[in-house]
Design an enzyme around this catalytic site. Structure first.
Site, mmCIF file in Angstrom:
data_model
loop_
_atom_site.group_PDB
_atom_site.id
_atom_site.type_symbol
_atom_site.label_atom_id
_atom_site.label_comp_id
_atom_site.label_asym_id
_atom_site.label_seq_id
_atom_site.Cartn_x
_atom_site.Cartn_y
_atom_site.Cartn_z
ATOM 1 N N ASN A 112 42.926 40.331 42.334
ATOM 2 C CA ASN A 112 43.313 40.803 41.015
ATOM 3 C C ASN A 112 43.586 42.301 41.039
ATOM 4 O O ASN A 112 42.956 43.050 41.772
ATOM 5 C CB ASN A 112 42.233 40.466 39.971
ATOM 6 C CG ASN A 112 41.247 41.597 39.755
ATOM 7 O OD1 ASN A 112 41.516 42.551 39.013
ATOM 8 N ND2 ASN A 112 40.096 41.508 40.420
ATOM 9 N N PHE A 116 41.606 47.069 34.259
ATOM 10 C CA PHE A 116 40.795 47.324 33.057
ATOM 11 C C PHE A 116 41.592 47.086 31.782
ATOM 12 O O PHE A 116 41.565 47.882 30.835
ATOM 13 C CB PHE A 116 40.252 48.759 33.038
ATOM 14 C CG PHE A 116 39.187 49.072 34.048
ATOM 15 C CD1 PHE A 116 38.563 48.090 34.792
ATOM 16 C CD2 PHE A 116 38.793 50.392 34.242
ATOM 17 C CE1 PHE A 116 37.577 48.394 35.725
ATOM 18 C CE2 PHE A 116 37.806 50.720 35.162
ATOM 19 C CZ PHE A 116 37.198 49.725 35.912
ATOM 20 N N SER A 179 35.835 49.681 40.786
ATOM 21 C CA SER A 179 37.052 48.876 40.766
ATOM 22 C C SER A 179 38.125 49.562 41.601
ATOM 23 O O SER A 179 38.314 50.777 41.511
ATOM 24 C CB SER A 179 37.559 48.706 39.333
ATOM 25 O OG SER A 179 38.853 48.133 39.334
ATOM 26 N N THR A 182 41.950 51.142 39.372
ATOM 27 C CA THR A 182 42.187 52.335 38.564
ATOM 28 C C THR A 182 42.272 53.524 39.513
ATOM 29 O O THR A 182 41.287 53.813 40.214
ATOM 30 C CB THR A 182 41.064 52.553 37.532
ATOM 31 O OG1 THR A 182 41.056 51.453 36.608
ATOM 32 C CG2 THR A 182 41.266 53.854 36.757
ATOM 33 N N LYS A 213 27.544 50.036 39.236
ATOM 34 C CA LYS A 213 28.156 48.976 40.046
ATOM 35 C C LYS A 213 28.931 49.618 41.184
ATOM 36 O O LYS A 213 29.781 50.481 40.965
ATOM 37 C CB LYS A 213 29.090 48.114 39.197
ATOM 38 C CG LYS A 213 29.649 46.906 39.936
ATOM 39 C CD LYS A 213 30.318 45.937 38.986
ATOM 40 C CE LYS A 213 30.760 44.656 39.694
ATOM 41 N NZ LYS A 213 31.330 43.681 38.751
ATOM 42 N N ASN A 242 31.303 45.011 43.733
ATOM 43 C CA ASN A 242 32.601 44.778 43.111
ATOM 44 C C ASN A 242 33.516 44.060 44.119
ATOM 45 O O ASN A 242 33.054 43.580 45.155
ATOM 46 C CB ASN A 242 33.213 46.108 42.658
ATOM 47 C CG ASN A 242 34.047 45.973 41.395
ATOM 48 O OD1 ASN A 242 34.853 45.059 41.269
ATOM 49 N ND2 ASN A 242 33.860 46.890 40.469
#
Length: 341
Positions: A112, A116, A179, A182, A213, A242
């Site tokens: 993916n 966000f 993540s 970003t 995280k 993550n």
């Protein structure tokens, strides 16, 4: 039955479209009330005390599934002991261009690069408040991240903006600095940036337990240093891990993987590294620190393995797509059977 349906129909749908269809159905579950809970409620022996809350089951759904706090009660009705909402950002944002979600079916994995996509913390706040008022609800975590339009150097104020909106509505709060979707976000895992960020957000969160995280792509020394920082700052815990940027040892045809492009990989291929990071964290933090393990979990035996390795709680997401709506119920039943041996 679900696997047959997936093979015949769901796998032919665009993954994001399939997600929206499933999500719509889950949002309707609270209308079934006691009937759903009677069928899916976790065995009372699975209860876990952590973060000042009682979790009906150690197994919950990871951030990314319910980005806007729209299906918290429905997910709880499916048997998840906690639901981590988000990632929420201070500013509403559409995320990355579509397509941005891809199945790697031979690997039971997902790539993916959602970016966000969410309505923003302010829009989610009333839904969080309503979920908190529900008589039968899971524990609610809220995951916050940096708005894409905000420069990394201004990230602290951006996180604080979200924190001030949602902290009082969360049973626990998570700072997401891991993540891959970003730009610049993972750089916030560097200690000179991470320490002031976590310090300021912890102060703003008040009595709400704060966790961070982290990414699976950190090297072991980085994992240890962040774990030590979490203890030093008095945070409530760590979520590991993550999604990964790695594409090694995949069964899916290489051309299919290349066509999917950039993004974080989740699902079964992440299991080994996620477990390694869990064991490493647990080796350097106190027993009372909450460690939530996520990555590659599919079965009750997988959850039991994480708990035996030191996880306080366990989360999943990707296998939801492959296992179907009764996934949490199945895990809870398997885990109860394992506990009763």
């Amino acid at each position: 039955m679900y696997r047959a349906l997936f093979s015949l129909f769901l796998r032919r749908l665009d993954p994001e479209q399939a997600h929206h269809l499933a999500f719509a159905a889950i949002r309707m579950l609270p209308a079934l009330g006691p009937l759903a809970r009677r069928f899916t409620a976790p065995d009372p022996r699975l209860r876990v005390e952590a973060l000042g809350r009682t979790f009906p089951s150690p197994f919950g759904v990871a951030a990314g599934f319910d980005k806007n706090a729209e299906a918290v009660i429905g997910l709880g009705a499916l048997g998840f002991g906690h639901v981590e909402v988000g990632t929420l950002t201070a500013r509403a944002q559409p995320g990355n261009p579509k397509p941005r979600l891809f199945r790697l079916i031979p690997d039971r994995a997902i790539i993916n690069r959602m970016g966000f996509n969410n309505d923003g913390a302010v829009a989610a706040a009333p839904r969080l408040a309503k979920a908190h008022q529900a008589r039968h609800r899971p524990v609610i975590g809220v995951n916050i991240g940096k708005s894409r339009v905000v420069a990394v150097d201004d990230a602290i104020d951006d996180y604080l903006e979200s924190c001030r909106v949602v902290a009082s509505l969360a049973d626990y709060l998570v700072v997401n600095v891991s993540s891959p979707n970003t730009p610049g976000l993972r750089g916030l895992q560097e200690l000179d940036r991470l320490a002031p960020l976590l310090t300021r957000v912890k102060d703003a969160a008040g009595a709400t337990p704060l966790l961070v995280k982290i990414a699976p792509d950190l090297d072991d020394d980085q994992v240890v240093r962040i774990s030590e920082l979490v203890v030093e700052l008095g945070l409530a815990g760590i979520i590991a891990t993550n999604t990964t940027l790695s594409r090694s040892d995949l069964r899916t045809d290489a051309a299919v993987v290349r066509a999917a492009g950039d993004g974080g990989l989740s699902g079964a291929p992440l299991a080994a590294r996620s477990l390694e990071v869990l064991r490493l964290i647990r080796s350097v933090v106190p027993a009372e620190l909450c460690v939530i393990s996520v990555g590659g979990v599919e079965t009750g035996a997988d959850v039991a393995e994480r708990l035996d390795a030191g996880a306080t709680l366990v989360q999943g997401y990707s296998a939801f797509i492959y296992r179907g709506p009764l996934w949490a119920r199945s895990i809870n039943r398997e885990l109860a059977a394992i506990r009763s041996r």
